[in-house]
Each structure stands twice: as structure tokens, then as C-alpha cells.
Design an enzyme around this catalytic site. Structure first.
Site, PDB file in Angstrom:
ATOM      1  N   TYR A  31      35.879  43.498  41.144  1.00  0.00           N
ATOM      2  CA  TYR A  31      36.122  42.320  41.985  1.00  0.00           C
ATOM      3  C   TYR A  31      37.381  42.563  42.817  1.00  0.00           C
ATOM      4  O   TYR A  31      38.447  42.859  42.284  1.00  0.00           O
ATOM      5  CB  TYR A  31      36.295  41.113  41.072  1.00  0.00           C
ATOM      6  CG  TYR A  31      36.203  39.737  41.719  1.00  0.00           C
ATOM      7  CD1 TYR A  31      36.333  39.546  43.089  1.00  0.00           C
ATOM      8  CD2 TYR A  31      36.004  38.606  40.939  1.00  0.00           C
ATOM      9  CE1 TYR A  31      36.252  38.290  43.658  1.00  0.00           C
ATOM     10  CE2 TYR A  31      35.911  37.330  41.493  1.00  0.00           C
ATOM     11  CZ  TYR A  31      36.041  37.182  42.851  1.00  0.00           C
ATOM     12  OH  TYR A  31      35.961  35.928  43.417  1.00  0.00           O
ATOM     13  N   CYS A  32      37.258  42.443  44.141  1.00  0.00           N
ATOM     14  CA  CYS A  32      38.394  42.531  45.053  1.00  0.00           C
ATOM     15  C   CYS A  32      39.144  43.850  44.887  1.00  0.00           C
ATOM     16  O   CYS A  32      38.547  44.917  44.963  1.00  0.00           O
ATOM     17  CB  CYS A  32      39.311  41.323  44.864  1.00  0.00           C
ATOM     18  SG  CYS A  32      40.592  41.138  46.135  1.00  0.00           S
ATOM     19  N   VAL A  33      40.449  43.815  44.608  1.00  0.00           N
ATOM     20  CA  VAL A  33      41.235  45.042  44.505  1.00  0.00           C
ATOM     21  C   VAL A  33      40.736  45.925  43.370  1.00  0.00           C
ATOM     22  O   VAL A  33      40.828  47.160  43.448  1.00  0.00           O
ATOM     23  CB  VAL A  33      42.729  44.711  44.327  1.00  0.00           C
ATOM     24  CG1 VAL A  33      42.976  43.951  43.044  1.00  0.00           C
ATOM     25  CG2 VAL A  33      43.572  45.971  44.339  1.00  0.00           C
TER      26      VAL A  33
ATOM     27  N   PHE B 282      32.211  42.952  44.057  1.00  0.00           N
ATOM     28  CA  PHE B 282      32.412  41.571  44.477  1.00  0.00           C
ATOM     29  C   PHE B 282      33.511  41.569  45.549  1.00  0.00           C
ATOM     30  O   PHE B 282      34.669  41.883  45.258  1.00  0.00           O
ATOM     31  CB  PHE B 282      32.870  40.688  43.314  1.00  0.00           C
ATOM     32  CG  PHE B 282      31.824  40.394  42.275  1.00  0.00           C
ATOM     33  CD1 PHE B 282      30.498  40.737  42.460  1.00  0.00           C
ATOM     34  CD2 PHE B 282      32.179  39.752  41.097  1.00  0.00           C
ATOM     35  CE1 PHE B 282      29.543  40.456  41.489  1.00  0.00           C
ATOM     36  CE2 PHE B 282      31.234  39.470  40.125  1.00  0.00           C
ATOM     37  CZ  PHE B 282      29.912  39.824  40.315  1.00  0.00           C
TER      38      PHE B 282
ATOM     39  N   GLY C  91      37.624  46.233  42.678  1.00  0.00           N
ATOM     40  CA  GLY C  91      36.467  46.900  43.254  1.00  0.00           C
ATOM     41  C   GLY C  91      36.885  48.072  44.119  1.00  0.00           C
ATOM     42  O   GLY C  91      36.249  49.138  44.102  1.00  0.00           O
TER      43      GLY C  91
END
Length: 606
Positions: A339-341, A368, A343
Site C-alpha cells: 500500500y502506497c510507499v 494499492f 507498494g
């Protein structure tokens, strides 16, 4: 004479009312003095740096304004035309019908309505329109705001990045100067002040001083939620712990589970329980109910001991978590979510594994709202320049960056919704804080390793090195995203202001394996945390090949509701085999014994 002596002109306050308002202002003064004394004592004990520096942008404005004269001249005609239209409408609305009739020699006229030239949800309440004075105030504000941004767009001689910074700074100043943000120009505040006899101002002042003491804007009732009691409550155990993370294994919710487990890597910029807010919103709970064995990484909030932590350490931590789960369940590979960073980091992890010939450890990857190409990373790139990096170095002198700095940065990206809306409600109207789990999570900040954060901003946001083959090395190994063949599910948010859609799309171009791109309605959080039971939003898919985002959108199919069912169908297609949910599939029943109940200690550390 007696009647004349007893006469009190209408509208003048009584003695009792004057005494009350004297007490209100006296109490406000006392609260301010008490706050000043407390802050002075704290400053004497510890040097408390400012958590954000809006002056950085404002200091640039004089130079930018120097290139504005021609743009200002070009805008004058528009300003004059719009201003005349606005004033004519309001003069007509405020002129008595009888006077119009006398002047024109005809029957009484119908009053002219205040023109609805511009709409804005900040001024949706009827009080902004019922009174022509307030209507004129808000319409004039909107007109001038439009013209200021139009002038910025017409500027010549500025680099695109400079123009973006100028526009961002202007938007921030415009939002801050809204008449809704000031008591005397906000009819709702004035109405509340009369009704409560000033109690709203005292209550709001108390809220404001409390926020100033803790250095962070409060969005929700701070006492409404407790981890493990009414938030982050999906049953599970911490089964592994390192200096950087705890690994949570969640209890199975079905008799049989998919053989390949799932390891979720949330961003360490925030707490992991955004994916486990409550039973109705929890992605974790829903995934276990679909027959998935779920593991969650809970990152440690940085402290002085993490001063030397860099990006390599987070990549190695992801590999450590993957191998720990593989060994515990005796499986060759795992499914992963980043998710985000996290990811972004997971992409680097997969590139490293591919380079080392170990890509088979990960069967699939789901991103994500993650980015790897930062050319179009949005407004966050405006916070990456020499001044901001110097500020980060100053704030991180103890080895870690206070999480309140990042919270303030993210709030600035949506200042109208996450700052000024709460200034009005909490400070001016003096309203009680609502019990809102998402806002509780949003305010539950985590500290970041300063060394990692600075290099992350420089290497990725500023220099965009992750998509340059061999430009970055992890643990001594040059990485190349083109080596990643792992099947990938890429989720983006249509209204994402943290990881813009155009930026997330480029994951399709960076990876070499099969991808499925899904565009979800809403943004960075609500676009992800959208359970099927809520029946909210929508998502778009396109099974035809698309070589650009424009081609994807042009041929996309819209489906109402959550994209989670689409994801689980995709995941299970890669691994339909199931096993009994027993033995090591139950937290603490395998070779890794339970350390403590979920959500664990790390997520509670401040």
C-alpha cells in the site's frame, strides 16, 4: 417623564448581558494567558521546532509576482466585467421595489434576486444567501479567487514547476482567506455566537489552544477509540518480531483456506489498521472470510534507535516477512499487497528478488495506490526542493522525523477539507468532536527515520531514479523493475491526491509481467477501504489491451460498488488449491508461538 426615564432603546444590551459578555472576554483572555505560560515553560525545557513552514512558499511569492504585470493587465477586463455583473445584481436585489416603481413610473416591481453567479459547497448554507451582505461577501470572494488563479495560469517566463508551486501557494492563501474562516464574516458563526451567548467561542478557543499545545489539528474525539477494543479488532496474534516490524497472523474464518497465504505491507508513514478499522470496513476481516490466510506487517514508529535506517532496511524487512511466512506454513510462495510507499518498496523488493533469481518466492503482487515513476506524482513533488530538504534535516536532527510534520504536509494537500473545515467547526462554532474511526486513524501519526525519508524524497520524488535501470542499488545489488515478471493487480483511485491516477498507471509500463489495472472511485483511502457491504462508489476495468491511460479509460467498463470481489477472483485464479485451516494456519499453533494478541505493541507506540 417616568415613561421617558424607563425607556431603553431597542437593540442595546441589558446590564446582565453586558456582564455576561465581559465574563466571556475575560475568560478568553485568561485562557490565552494560561496557554502562553504553559508554552513558555515547555519551550524552556525543550526546543520545539515548527512542524510546518508555510513561509517557504510565501517567501517565493515576491519574485513570482514580478512576472505578473502583463498577466494582471490581461485579467483586468475580466475582473471589471465580472465585478460589474456582480454589483448590478446586488444593487438590484437591495433596492426597495417601491423606489424602483417610483423611478420608472410603473407598478411595484418584484425584488431582484441575488445572482447565483458561482457556487461553492463552503457557502451552501442558506444563511450565506438569505442576507444580501453575506451573499455579496462570498460571491466577491469567489470572483477574486478565480481571477487570482487565472492570473497565475497566464504568467509567462516561469518554469512549469515554478508555476505549479505558485498556483499551489495561491490556492492555499485563497483557502485561508475565505470569509467562512472568520467569525465576523461567517453568518453561521455569528448566529451561533448569539444563540450560545459566546459559549461557542470559549469552547472553540479551548479546542484551539489544546491543538497548539500538542502541535496537531484534532479531527475527531480523541477518547472515542481504543486499539483492540473498538478499532483494529480482527482476531489475531503477533507471531514474529524484529526491531523494525511485528508480524500479525489473523485467525482463519473458514474451515478451508487458500494454500498460498497473503502478506500485507502497509505504509510505515501511517498505522496499519487503516485496513482493519472496524468489522464493517475491515479489509483484513473480509479477506479471512474469503478463505485467505492473512498476515499483516505492523511497522515500528521511528525513534532515536532507528537513526541509521535506510530504504534497504525496509526492503530486507519485506523479504524477511515473506520468508518467515513461507517457513511457518511450509509453502513455496506467498501473495503480497503493498500500500502506497510500501507498494513502491515492494516493487523494489521484487526487482531485487528477480535479480537474484528468487522471484518464485512471491506468487502475485497487488499494489494499492502505489507509484514507481514519480514524474507525475502530483502536489507532493512541490515539497521537494532544497529548502524543504534542509527543513527535514533540521527537524530530523534526533534521527527521526516527528510524524506530525507529515500529517501537516498531507493536510496541506487538502487544506480546504482537512484544515479550514475543522477550523470553522472546532474553533469558531465550538462543536463537539465527532467519533469517526477514519479520522482517528488519520491523526494517529507515526515517526519516520529521517535518513530514509530524506533519501526517499531525493532519489524518488526529485530525481525519479527507481524507473532508471541500475540507478539504485539495494543491499549492494543494482535493481531494474523491468525484470519483474510477477503477476500484478494494480489499483488506483480516480480522485487520489497522494498517488495521482496518471502516476499509478505507469506501473503497467514499468513491469514486464501480466498486469490487471483497476480504477476505483474516490481517493487514496476511501478508494481502497470500500467494503462490498457499503455499496458505495464504483470501479472501472478494461480487458482489452491498453497502451495508455487514455485508451484504458476510453474502453473501460464501469461496475457499481466495491472492487474487492474483482480482486479476490483474480487472486484465487492464481491459486485455487485449498487446505484445512488447522495447525500452523491457526495463530500460535505452528512453530512460531504467539507473542501477544493483535494489534500488538508496535502500533500503540507513540
Amino acid at each position: 417623564m417616568s415613561a421617558e426615564k424607563d425607556f431603553t432603546p431597542p437593540g442595546l444590551p441589558t446590564l446582565e448581558e453586558m456582564q455576561h459578555w465581559t465574563w466571556v472576554f475575560g475568560r478568553a483572555q485568561q485562557m490565552m494567558l494560561e496557554h502562553a505560560a504553559t508554552m513558555a515553560q515547555q519551550m524552556a525545557q525543550k526546543d520545539l521546532p515548527a512542524l510546518t513552514d508555510p513561509a517557504t512558499f510565501q517567501a517565493k511569492l515576491p519574485a513570482w509576482m514580478g512576472s505578473m504585470p502583463q498577466a494582471m493587465l490581461d485579467a483586468q477586463a475580466d475582473m471589471w466585467r465580472d465585478g460589474m455583473t456582480l454589483w448590478q445584481g446586488f444593487i438590484g436585489a437591495m433596492t426597495p421595489p417601491a423606489l424602483i416603481a417610483e423611478h420608472e413610473g410603473g407598478p411595484p416591481a418584484t425584488p431582484t434576486q441575488v445572482p447565483e453567479l458561482r457556487s461553492d459547497r463552503r457557502f451552501a448554507a442558506r444563511q450565506w444567501h438569505d442576507n444580501p451582505v453575506y451573499a455579496l461577501i462570498q460571491q466577491s470572494y469567489l470572483m477574486v479567487s478565480e481571477q487570482m488563479l487565472r492570473v497565475a495560469d497566464r504568467l509567462e517566463g516561469l518554469e512549469p514547476k515554478q508555476k505549479e508551486k505558485l498556483r499551489f501557494a495561491l490556492k492555499g492563501m485563497i483557502d485561508a482567506s475565505s470569509p467562512a474562516n472568520f467569525a465576523l464574516t461567517n453568518p453561521l458563526v455569528m448566529e451561533k455566537m448569539v444563540e450560545s451567548k459566546g459559549e461557542n467561542l470559549l469552547k472553540g478557543l479551548d479546542h484551539m489552544l489544546s491543538d497548539m499545545r500538542k502541535g496537531q489539528l484534532t479531527h475527531t474525539d480523541p477518547n472515542a477509540f481504543e486499539l483492540g477494543r473498538n478499532i483494529a479488532v480482527t482476531p489475531g496474534k503477533v507471531v514474529y518480531e524484529s526491531p523494525l516490524f511485528q508480524l500479525i497472523q489473523y485467525a482463519p474464518a473458514t474451515d478451508e483456506v487458500v494454500e498460498t497465504p497473503l502478506v500485507i505491507f502497509p505504509p510505515w508513514i501511517n498505522r496499519f489498521y487503516i485496513l482493519d478499522l472496524n468489522p464493517q470496513k475491515s479489509f483484513v476481516k473480509w479477506a479471512t472470510e474469503q478463505g485467505i490466510t492473512v498476515f499483516m506487517v505492523s511497522w515500528k514508529s521511528a525513534d532515536e534507535s532507528m537513526a541509521e535506517v535506510i530504504w534497504d532496511d525496509y526492503v530486507k524487512a519485506q523479504i524477511e516477512a515473506i520468508d518467515t511466512v513461507r517457513d511457518l506454513l511450509e509453502v513455496p510462495s506467498v501473495h503480497t499487497i503493498g500500500y502506497c510507499v510500501a507498494g513502491t518498496t515492494l516493487a523494489a523488493t521484487l526487482a531485487l528478488l528477480a535479480k537474484r533469481g528468487e522471484a518464485e518466492r512471491v506468487k502475485s503482487v497487488t499494489f494499492f495506490t502505489a507509484q514507481v515513476d514519480f514524474e507525475k506524482a502530483g502536489d507532493l513533488t512541490l515539497f521537494v526542493d532544497d529548502e524543504q530538504l534542509a527543513l527535514i534535516e533540521q527537524l530530523g536532527s534526533s534521527g527521526y522525523l516527528d510524524g506530525r510534520y507529515m500529517a501537516a504536509t498531507f493536510n496541506l494537500l487538502r487544506g480546504r477539507d482537512l484544515i479550514w473545515n475543522y477550523v470553522i467547526n472546532n474553533y469558531l462554532l465550538g462543536e463537539d468532536y465527532p467519533p469517526f474511526d477514519l479520522l482517528h486513524w488519520n491523526g494517529d501519526t507515526t515517526n519516520l527515520p529521517a535518513k530514509w525519508h530524506k533519501s526517499y524524497l531525493k532519489d524518488l520524488y526529485r530525481d525519479n531514479r527507481l524507473v532508471q535501470p541500475g540507478s539504485l542499488s539495494i543491499d549492494g545489488t543494482p535493481i531494474d523493475l523491468r525484470l519483474i515478471q510477477t503477476p500484478a493487480y494494480i489499483q488506483a483511485g480516480r480522485e487520489d491526491h497522494i498517488a495521482p491516477l496518471e502516476s499509478v498507471w505507469r506501473l503497467n509500463e514499468a513491469l514486464s509481467g501480466p498486469t490487471r489495472f483497476v480504477l476505483a472511485g474516490s481517493g487514496h483511502i476511501a478508494g481502497v477501504v470500500n467494503p462490498p457491504s457499503a455499496q458505495k462508489y464504483q470501479y472501472w476495468t478494461n480487458d482489452a489491451p491498453a497502451n495508455s491511460l487514455e485508451h484504458f479509460v476510453a474502453g473501460a467498463k464501469e461496475t457499481k460498488g466495491s472492487w474487492w470481489p474483482d480482486w479476490i477472483e483474480w487472486l484465487k485464479a492464481h491459486d485455487p488449491k485449498t487446505v484445512k485451516a488447522k495447525g500452523a494456519r491457526v495463530p500460535g499453533q505452528g512453530k512460531l508461538k504467539a507473542i501477544e494478541d493483535a494489534p500488538g505493541r508496535y502500533v500503540k507506540a507513540r
